[in-house]
Design a protein around this motif. Structure first.
Motif, short mmCIF file in Angstrom:
data_model
loop_
_atom_site.label_atom_id
_atom_site.label_comp_id
_atom_site.label_asym_id
_atom_site.label_seq_id
_atom_site.Cartn_x
_atom_site.Cartn_y
_atom_site.Cartn_z
N PRO A 118 11.62 22.55 36.62
CA PRO A 118 11.71 21.80 35.46
C PRO A 118 10.67 21.26 34.49
N GLU A 119 9.38 21.70 35.22
CA GLU A 119 8.38 21.31 34.57
C GLU A 119 7.33 22.54 33.94
N TRP A 120 7.82 23.80 33.95
CA TRP A 120 7.42 24.67 33.51
C TRP A 120 8.02 25.97 32.91
N HIS A 145 -2.62 22.07 22.14
CA HIS A 145 -1.37 22.14 22.19
C HIS A 145 -0.60 22.04 23.90
N ASN A 146 -1.61 22.15 24.52
CA ASN A 146 -1.22 22.31 25.97
C ASN A 146 -0.29 23.37 26.63
N VAL A 147 -0.44 24.47 25.92
CA VAL A 147 0.02 25.69 25.97
C VAL A 147 -1.02 26.96 25.87
N THR A 148 -0.35 28.28 26.51
CA THR A 148 -1.46 29.18 26.73
C THR A 148 -0.50 30.51 26.37
N VAL A 149 -0.99 31.32 25.30
CA VAL A 149 -0.47 32.71 24.95
C VAL A 149 -0.98 33.42 26.25
N VAL A 150 0.20 33.97 26.77
CA VAL A 150 -0.06 34.81 27.97
C VAL A 150 0.19 36.22 27.80
N ILE A 177 4.61 32.29 25.49
CA ILE A 177 3.65 31.19 25.92
C ILE A 177 4.04 30.74 27.03
N ALA A 178 3.21 29.75 27.84
CA ALA A 178 3.59 28.96 28.95
C ALA A 178 3.12 27.93 28.91
N GLY A 179 3.85 26.63 29.40
CA GLY A 179 3.43 25.46 29.34
C GLY A 179 4.73 24.59 29.75
N ARG A 180 4.52 23.25 29.78
CA ARG A 180 5.55 22.38 30.15
C ARG A 180 6.48 22.26 28.97
N PRO A 181 7.75 22.23 29.41
CA PRO A 181 8.93 22.20 28.32
C PRO A 181 8.53 21.37 26.95
N ARG A 186 7.23 21.51 21.32
CA ARG A 186 6.44 21.21 20.03
C ARG A 186 5.81 22.37 19.39
N PHE A 187 4.96 23.13 20.39
CA PHE A 187 4.46 24.16 19.64
C PHE A 187 5.31 25.08 18.84
N VAL A 188 6.47 25.45 19.41
CA VAL A 188 7.55 26.52 18.77
C VAL A 188 7.91 25.65 17.42
N ASP A 189 7.90 24.38 17.32
CA ASP A 189 8.41 23.90 15.72
C ASP A 189 6.93 23.70 14.86
#
Length: 191
Positions: A118-120, A145-150, A177-181, A186-189
């Protein structure tokens, strides 16, 4: 199979060529389960549709027979609690999970969404303008943005590769990308 809903013979025949073992049996009958040798299986999936009684009885029998890895489809939160209490190892909500995934996909630039817990999550998307032409190591992506491009699939490539600090994205690239939902959403938007 539950006792009330048996697949048509043609469906059983079709699946027999695709799966290692396909049988029709009353899964709520311990003798039927023993006859097909279910106790020798290390993993069993109970995908009974709407018959709660058959789902619960089948799961209980599998637990009693000592199956080490039991996956069961749940129809509601209450159903899931019962399944967990009687010993199901994994309870899944396939319709709910697919509904969430589709909701994410139709909401915008998202190409795929996989929830690890639920959190990743991992999401496949196109890079926003702010990342195009900038090496990932200079983008401050994680800090902002608290995400990582993997992973990245350049527009001229047929498969994904690891993303590194020196990776420069183009408009036609796809990224994972990986991160919290909420951070991923937000990043995708971004645009």
């Amino acid at each position: 199979m539950g006792r009330r809903c048996r697949p048509p013979p043609a469906q059983v025949q079709r699946l027999a060529g695709q799966l290692g073992q396909v049988v029709v049996a009353d899964s709520t009958d311990v003798e039927a389960l023993e006859e097909i040798g279910i106790a020798d299986f290390t993993r069993v999936v109970v995908g009974i549709g709407t018959d709660l009684e058959a789902s619960i009885l089948t799961t209980a029998l599998l637990v009693d027979l000592g199956i080490p890895d039991i996956w069961v489809k749940a129809l509601s939160g209450q159903h899931a609690k019962i399944l967990e209490r009687i010993g199901a190892h994994h309870v899944v909500f396939p319709e709910h999970e697919m509904g969430e995934r589709v909701a994410h996909l139709v909401s915008g630039r998202l190409l795929d969404w996989v929830e690890l817990d639920p959190e990743w999550v991992f999401a496949k998307t196109l890079p926003p303008r702010e990342l195009v032409g900038v090496p990932l190591g200079e983008s401050r992506l994680r800090k902002r943005h608290n995400v990582t491009v993997v992973s990245v699939k350049p527009e001229t490539a047929s498969s994904f590769t690891h993303a590194g600090l020196d990776t420069v994205l183009t408009y036609g690239a796809e990224i994972v990308i990986a991160g919290r939902p909420r951070d991923v959403e937000r990043f995708v938007d971004l645009d």
